[in-house]
Design a protein around this motif. Sequence first.
Motif: not given
Length: 329
Positions: A260-265, A274, A282
Amino acid sequence: MEKVIIYGMGINGQRLMNSVFNIGKDSEIEILALMDKAEIKASFPYPVLYPDSLVQLSYDYIVVTSEQHYEEIKNELMVKYAIQPKKIILWRTWLYQSKNHYCCLCGHTMPVMLKFGQESPVFRSKKIVGGGIRWSRCVFCGSLDRNRWVQYVLEHQTDIYTRSTSVLHFAPEPMIREKLRAEHCGEYITADINAEKKVDRIEDITNISFPDDTFDFIICNHVMEHIKAEAKAFSELKRCLKTGGKVIFSVPVCWEQKTAEDDAVTSEEQRLIEYGQKDHVRLYGNDLKQRLETHGFKVSMYRVDQELTKEEIKRMCLIPEDTVWILEK
């Protein structure tokens, strides 16, 4: 079952009590009572008695936690309460002689290990291996479960200790660093991006200053979960390795989901929710092998419960699902 009385409820006494209490029956130790000459106002999960109560108890050892006053306490217990000398033991001596647990980094055995880690709902709900609170810090050298598993893999799956090699060690674990400095016969360089760390070189893992084909081994454990530019970091690690060189690699993992990785986090609060820690970018998952292979490495996986027996895992206080990867150029 070894029955003990913990005498002295200072810092050492409370650490011993908490370790045995939280490990429970698996520790093969039973605390009959806590004891101190001074009045104890705090509440504990065991009876709190005074020395006059000793005649009523059957026990194996009185474990004295005060090193400064050990001889004084021992003499008083022998003279005033007729306690046999062999039943009065200093806490460190007691730890040395117990065989319940073993640390492969310092070589000591001990009855219990101590608490470490940080609490997080994410660590619990997602069963993240390598995160959260557990009772497996070595009493003597302070090594963690993951440190001991890295050391086991280094000893049993590589020749890092048996031939002269060049080694670069990112964010060096103190116990492994000291063992390599003492027993490794080649070039050993420690590195970290943080100038406050006591390392040989200040290095950015995404822009390593060493030339191509420099190292036989690069050790990089619990680092990549902090690195946003993951592809660049792996490219640099591969560039600095000699042909056939190896990266010793591990990260916290959730085996129940994909990475799980999200540039918005971006905020620390979001990352905590997260990924479990505010400085993680991540959360690696069950697709990690394929992810590592995309960076051009030959990947070998060494998972605790696939390499050791249940008895060995228990004795070394390891996490069965913990995994070290060897990435070969």
